[in-house]
Design a protein around this motif. Structure first.
Motif, PDB file in Angstrom:
ATOM      1  N   GLU A  49     -36.884  50.695  15.245  1.00  0.00           N
ATOM      2  CA  GLU A  49     -37.356  49.741  14.242  1.00  0.00           C
ATOM      3  C   GLU A  49     -38.578  48.978  14.736  1.00  0.00           C
ATOM      4  N   ILE A  50     -38.582  48.618  16.016  1.00  0.00           N
ATOM      5  CA  ILE A  50     -39.727  47.899  16.587  1.00  0.00           C
ATOM      6  C   ILE A  50     -40.955  48.802  16.575  1.00  0.00           C
ATOM      7  N   GLN A  51     -40.792  50.041  16.997  1.00  0.00           N
ATOM      8  CA  GLN A  51     -41.909  50.994  16.993  1.00  0.00           C
ATOM      9  C   GLN A  51     -42.430  51.209  15.575  1.00  0.00           C
ATOM     10  N   GLN A  52     -41.526  51.342  14.640  1.00  0.00           N
ATOM     11  CA  GLN A  52     -41.915  51.594  13.246  1.00  0.00           C
ATOM     12  C   GLN A  52     -42.688  50.421  12.660  1.00  0.00           C
ATOM     13  N   GLU A  53     -42.209  49.206  12.879  1.00  0.00           N
ATOM     14  CA  GLU A  53     -42.875  48.022  12.345  1.00  0.00           C
ATOM     15  C   GLU A  53     -44.239  47.818  13.020  1.00  0.00           C
ATOM     16  N   ALA A  54     -44.332  48.126  14.307  1.00  0.00           N
ATOM     17  CA  ALA A  54     -45.617  48.010  15.013  1.00  0.00           C
ATOM     18  C   ALA A  54     -46.610  49.026  14.465  1.00  0.00           C
ATOM     19  N   ALA A  55     -46.145  50.254  14.238  1.00  0.00           N
ATOM     20  CA  ALA A  55     -47.027  51.294  13.676  1.00  0.00           C
ATOM     21  C   ALA A  55     -47.489  50.915  12.275  1.00  0.00           C
ATOM     22  N   LYS A  56     -46.600  50.304  11.517  1.00  0.00           N
ATOM     23  CA  LYS A  56     -46.959  49.843  10.174  1.00  0.00           C
ATOM     24  C   LYS A  56     -48.034  48.767  10.245  1.00  0.00           C
ATOM     25  N   ALA A  57     -47.884  47.847  11.189  1.00  0.00           N
ATOM     26  CA  ALA A  57     -48.840  46.742  11.333  1.00  0.00           C
ATOM     27  C   ALA A  57     -50.235  47.252  11.700  1.00  0.00           C
ATOM     28  N   VAL A  58     -50.310  48.146  12.681  1.00  0.00           N
ATOM     29  CA  VAL A  58     -51.639  48.617  13.108  1.00  0.00           C
ATOM     30  C   VAL A  58     -52.285  49.490  12.024  1.00  0.00           C
ATOM     31  N   SER A  59     -51.453  50.164  11.203  1.00  0.00           N
ATOM     32  CA  SER A  59     -52.028  50.970  10.112  1.00  0.00           C
ATOM     33  C   SER A  59     -52.675  50.075   9.066  1.00  0.00           C
ATOM     34  N   VAL A  60     -52.104  48.881   8.861  1.00  0.00           N
ATOM     35  CA  VAL A  60     -52.707  47.923   7.925  1.00  0.00           C
ATOM     36  C   VAL A  60     -53.996  47.349   8.506  1.00  0.00           C
ATOM     37  N   ILE A  61     -53.974  46.992   9.784  1.00  0.00           N
ATOM     38  CA  ILE A  61     -55.173  46.452  10.435  1.00  0.00           C
ATOM     39  C   ILE A  61     -56.304  47.479  10.405  1.00  0.00           C
ATOM     40  N   ALA A  62     -55.959  48.756  10.587  1.00  0.00           N
ATOM     41  CA  ALA A  62     -56.974  49.815  10.639  1.00  0.00           C
ATOM     42  C   ALA A  62     -57.669  50.033   9.295  1.00  0.00           C
ATOM     43  N   ARG A  63     -57.071  49.550   8.215  1.00  0.00           N
ATOM     44  CA  ARG A  63     -57.731  49.678   6.908  1.00  0.00           C
ATOM     45  C   ARG A  63     -59.027  48.879   6.849  1.00  0.00           C
ATOM     46  N   ILE A  64     -59.100  47.831   7.663  1.00  0.00           N
ATOM     47  CA  ILE A  64     -60.251  46.929   7.636  1.00  0.00           C
ATOM     48  C   ILE A  64     -61.234  47.375   8.712  1.00  0.00           C
ATOM     49  N   GLY A  65     -62.362  47.905   8.275  1.00  0.00           N
ATOM     50  CA  GLY A  65     -63.315  48.508   9.199  1.00  0.00           C
ATOM     51  C   GLY A  65     -63.736  47.612  10.344  1.00  0.00           C
ATOM     52  N   ASN A  66     -63.877  46.309  10.076  1.00  0.00           N
ATOM     53  CA  ASN A  66     -64.372  45.385  11.109  1.00  0.00           C
ATOM     54  C   ASN A  66     -63.420  45.246  12.292  1.00  0.00           C
ATOM     55  N   TYR A  67     -62.140  45.577  12.096  1.00  0.00           N
ATOM     56  CA  TYR A  67     -61.152  45.338  13.146  1.00  0.00           C
ATOM     57  C   TYR A  67     -60.723  46.608  13.869  1.00  0.00           C
ATOM     58  N   ARG A  68     -61.275  47.750  13.471  1.00  0.00           N
ATOM     59  CA  ARG A  68     -60.878  48.998  14.125  1.00  0.00           C
ATOM     60  C   ARG A  68     -61.310  49.014  15.583  1.00  0.00           C
ATOM     61  N   GLY A  69     -62.456  48.402  15.857  1.00  0.00           N
ATOM     62  CA  GLY A  69     -62.931  48.327  17.235  1.00  0.00           C
ATOM     63  C   GLY A  69     -61.973  47.563  18.129  1.00  0.00           C
ATOM     64  N   VAL A  70     -61.299  46.552  17.565  1.00  0.00           N
ATOM     65  CA  VAL A  70     -60.329  45.772  18.341  1.00  0.00           C
ATOM     66  C   VAL A  70     -59.144  46.653  18.723  1.00  0.00           C
ATOM     67  N   LEU A  71     -58.701  47.488  17.781  1.00  0.00           N
ATOM     68  CA  LEU A  71     -57.590  48.400  18.066  1.00  0.00           C
ATOM     69  C   LEU A  71     -57.980  49.408  19.149  1.00  0.00           C
ATOM     70  N   ILE A  72     -59.194  49.955  19.016  1.00  0.00           N
ATOM     71  CA  ILE A  72     -59.661  50.913  20.018  1.00  0.00           C
ATOM     72  C   ILE A  72     -59.757  50.247  21.387  1.00  0.00           C
ATOM     73  N   GLY A  73     -60.308  49.009  21.407  1.00  0.00           N
ATOM     74  CA  GLY A  73     -60.416  48.263  22.656  1.00  0.00           C
ATOM     75  C   GLY A  73     -59.064  47.946  23.263  1.00  0.00           C
ATOM     76  N   GLY A  74     -58.036  47.869  22.413  1.00  0.00           N
ATOM     77  CA  GLY A  74     -56.678  47.598  22.896  1.00  0.00           C
ATOM     78  C   GLY A  74     -55.971  48.841  23.408  1.00  0.00           C
ATOM     79  N   GLY A  75     -56.679  49.980  23.417  1.00  0.00           N
ATOM     80  CA  GLY A  75     -56.091  51.215  23.950  1.00  0.00           C
ATOM     81  C   GLY A  75     -55.048  51.832  23.059  1.00  0.00           C
ATOM     82  N   ILE A  76     -55.305  51.846  21.750  1.00  0.00           N
ATOM     83  CA  ILE A  76     -54.268  52.260  20.801  1.00  0.00           C
ATOM     84  C   ILE A  76     -54.113  53.772  20.654  1.00  0.00           C
ATOM     85  N   ILE A  77     -55.147  54.541  20.980  1.00  0.00           N
ATOM     86  CA  ILE A  77     -55.126  55.981  20.690  1.00  0.00           C
ATOM     87  C   ILE A  77     -53.949  56.685  21.360  1.00  0.00           C
ATOM     88  N   ALA A  78     -53.811  56.532  22.658  1.00  0.00           N
ATOM     89  CA  ALA A  78     -52.753  57.238  23.394  1.00  0.00           C
ATOM     90  C   ALA A  78     -51.353  56.903  22.864  1.00  0.00           C
TER      91      ALA A  78
END
Length: 585
Positions: free
Chosen positions: A220-249
């Motif tokens: 449930e924690i993994q699922q809710e976290a994945a849901k949260a980052v998918s919403v953040i990724a919709r906003i182009g200005n914040y995708r760089g923050v996700l990449i900088g946070g090492g999200i790909i792996a």
């Protein structure tokens, strides 16, 4: 109160607190001191980046202590916690001394001061982690939790930030249930108001906490976290923050072993992140291509997930080296198999066609590989009216057929063998409006492939179907039908077949009354009529129809060359008829 006075006041509080007995040092005191330091730090004008980092660490520490205060007894006797709290007071005093020195610009050297600031920043970060470890191990007594209420719509930014900071503190030191509930609450507020996303990404370590949760053993924690980052990724200005946070792996790891919903959210996030081709290499380097192809090779993974995986791969295929790797990993047979599968969802099949088209675009070698693997046959199968494919899938399939077959000399015969023309005729007769227009596009394309194709289409009965489209409400459909008809009646056999039906010529003449003089479709109709005048029976029908004066009027008003040609041709025929009558009388 001046800057130096505030700093002195804070320093005095820290010093007095340090002199008290350890028993009197409470969480509440620490919270007050941290709040004062945060306030003072905003007044410091030197080493701004360093102090921003310290301020972020202080806010994290404040959140952690606030949660502990709300969730546990204030009279905590745990030795680990007491030692950590004692160290926190020591670090706060050191931090206050540095603040006073920076406010007074009384430091001896910049490099030494920067080093001291880095050290205290690291210590504050370590204490936050220590508190998290102590809490997570259950070393503190949890009696009750004061959970901040969600701010109302239109709440101030400060209230919203306080709420997000409270959620962050629960991320860091809460038990599994508390972390899950905090993630659920975060997902609820970001769905309601995008401002919460902006606040969250601006808070140090918030995104990194979400990224860490992607590797959680709690589904449930993994699922809710994945849901949260998918919403953040919709906003182009914040995708760089996700990449900088090492999200790909972590996202790739979710695709490999997460739950179905977690995989879908991870794929949605990757779909947005890979819109920037710079991120494609990172996805490939972490094994993303292999993980995505594995999903696409299993139809039972679910239509939405497979469709999303196709979308991510489509974004990656633009990088030539990654495209070559996909080919080596059997991407082409995987997607053709997906297209043929009776178990695959419509969205998966539409996405698979889109992917194959993207792979073949501008690449003759790949195009030939797709054809060799049976791609054209699989696409024609999508047009089979006996199979329940949606209109969108049929449209994509037709686009693919035209792309793969247009330049092949024997393509028409190949398509005939697959039943392509039979499918087109079926849609003309029984399809809804959108599918009929799809059939018209196919006929338009086929009529341009070869003379043989035009003859075969004429024998199959395409001509009467084209006439039906001439009075369509869509100008595009009308023009496409007229162009196709004109192309086909250039063939004598088709022209003769067309004229044999009295209604066809009459309908074309009637259409002239409904069109504006200079319209493109009227010009096409006149070109068709001009072509028909090479047939004796057609000339007679036009001459006896009563529309000749209309054509003469068009020829005079807009100097239409085809209208003039029709008038001249019919006039010369009448003259010859009169002459022949006089000669034989």
């Amino acid at each position: 109160m001046g800057e130096k006075s505030r700093s002195y006041s804070t320093s005095k509080q820290v010093q007095e607190s340090a002199e008290e007995s350890l028993e009197k040092r409470s969480i509440e005191h620490a919270i007050q001191l941290i709040s004062s330091l945060i306030s003072v730090s905003h007044s410091i004008r030197v080493f701004a980046v360093k102090w921003q980092c310290i301020r972020d660490r202080l806010e994290e520490l404040l959140s952690s202590l606030t949660v502990i205060e709300n969730c546990c007894d204030n009279s905590i006797e745990n030795p680990s916690f007491i030692r950590t709290l004692k160290s926190i007071f020591s670090a706060l005093k050191e931090c206050d001394d540095l603040a006073k020195t920076c406010l007074g610009l009384s430091y001896s050297g910049k490099l030494l001061m920067q080093s001291d600031l880095d050290i205290v920043c690291g210590r504050l970060s370590d204490y936050t982690k220590s508190l998290s470890d102590i809490y997570t191990l259950g070393l503190l007594t949890q009696n009750y939790a004061i959970v901040l209420s969600r701010p109302n719509l239109g709440a101030s930014k400060d209230d919203m930030k306080l709420y997000v900071m409270d959620l962050l503190s629960r991320f860091k030191i809460g038990c599994a249930d508390m972390k899950r509930d905090a993630l659920i609450s975060f997902n609820e507020v970001i769905q309601e108001d995008e401002k919460y996303v902006k606040i969250a990404v601006e808070i140090a370590s918030f995104v990194s906490s979400l990224v860490n949760f992607l590797d959680s053993n709690e589904n449930e924690i993994q699922q809710e976290a994945a849901k949260a980052v998918s919403v953040i990724a919709r906003i182009g200005n914040y995708r760089g923050v996700l990449i900088g946070g090492g999200i790909i792996a972590p996202l790739i790891r979710v695709l490999e072993s997460g739950s179905q919903l977690s995989k879908e959210f991870a794929a949605k996030c990757l779909l947005k992140l890979t819109e920037n081709s710079d991120n494609a290499w990172s996805v490939s380097a972490h094994g993303g291509v292999t993980a995505l192809l594995k999903i696409c090779s299993h139809c039972d993974c679910g239509g939405e997930l497979v469709g999303l995986a196709c979308g991510v791969l489509k974004n990656l295929v633009g990088v030539e080296e990654i495209k070559k790797f996909m080919v080596e990993e059997d991407a082409i047979p995987i997607f053709i198999k997906l297209l043929r599968s009776r178990d695959a969802a419509a969205v998966s099949q539409i996405s698979s066609i889109d992917f194959l088209l993207t792979m073949a675009s501008g690449d003759e070698t790949t195009r030939q590989m797709i054809i060799k693997e049976g791609g054209v046959c699989a696409l024609v199968r999508v047009l089979d009216p006996k199979l329940p494919f949606p209109s969108k899938a049929r449209e994509m399939a037709l686009k693919g057929i035209m792309s793969f077959c247009f330049s092949k000399a024997n393509s028409f015969n190949t398509l005939l063998n697959y039943g392509f023309l039979d499918h087109i005729m079926y849609f003309f007769h029984y399809g809804d409006v959108s599918v009929q227009e799809l059939a018209l596009k196919a006929a338009f394309w086929l009529s341009g492939t070869s003379e043989e194709a035009k003859k075969t289409m004429g024998d199959a009965g395409v001509l009467p179907e084209l006439v039906k489209f001439l009075d369509s409400k869509s100008l595009e459909v009308c023009e496409m039908a007229a162009e196709t008809l004109y192309s086909m009646i250039l063939v004598p056999k088709n022209r003769k077949k067309f004229v044999q039906n009295d209604k066809n010529v009459g309908f074309l003449l009637q259409m002239l009354d409904h069109l504006e003089i200079n319209s493109g479709n009227k010009k096409l109709l006149l070109s068709i009529l001009m072509s028909l005048t090479s047939c004796n029976s057609a000339r007679k029908k036009i001459a006896n129809s009563g529309y000749l004066k209309k054509i003469e009027k068009i020829a005079e008003s807009d100097h239409n060359s085809d209208a003039k040609k029709i008038v001249r041709k019919l006039s010369s025929n009448r003259f010859r008829s009169i002459f022949n009558g006089l000669w034989h009388s």
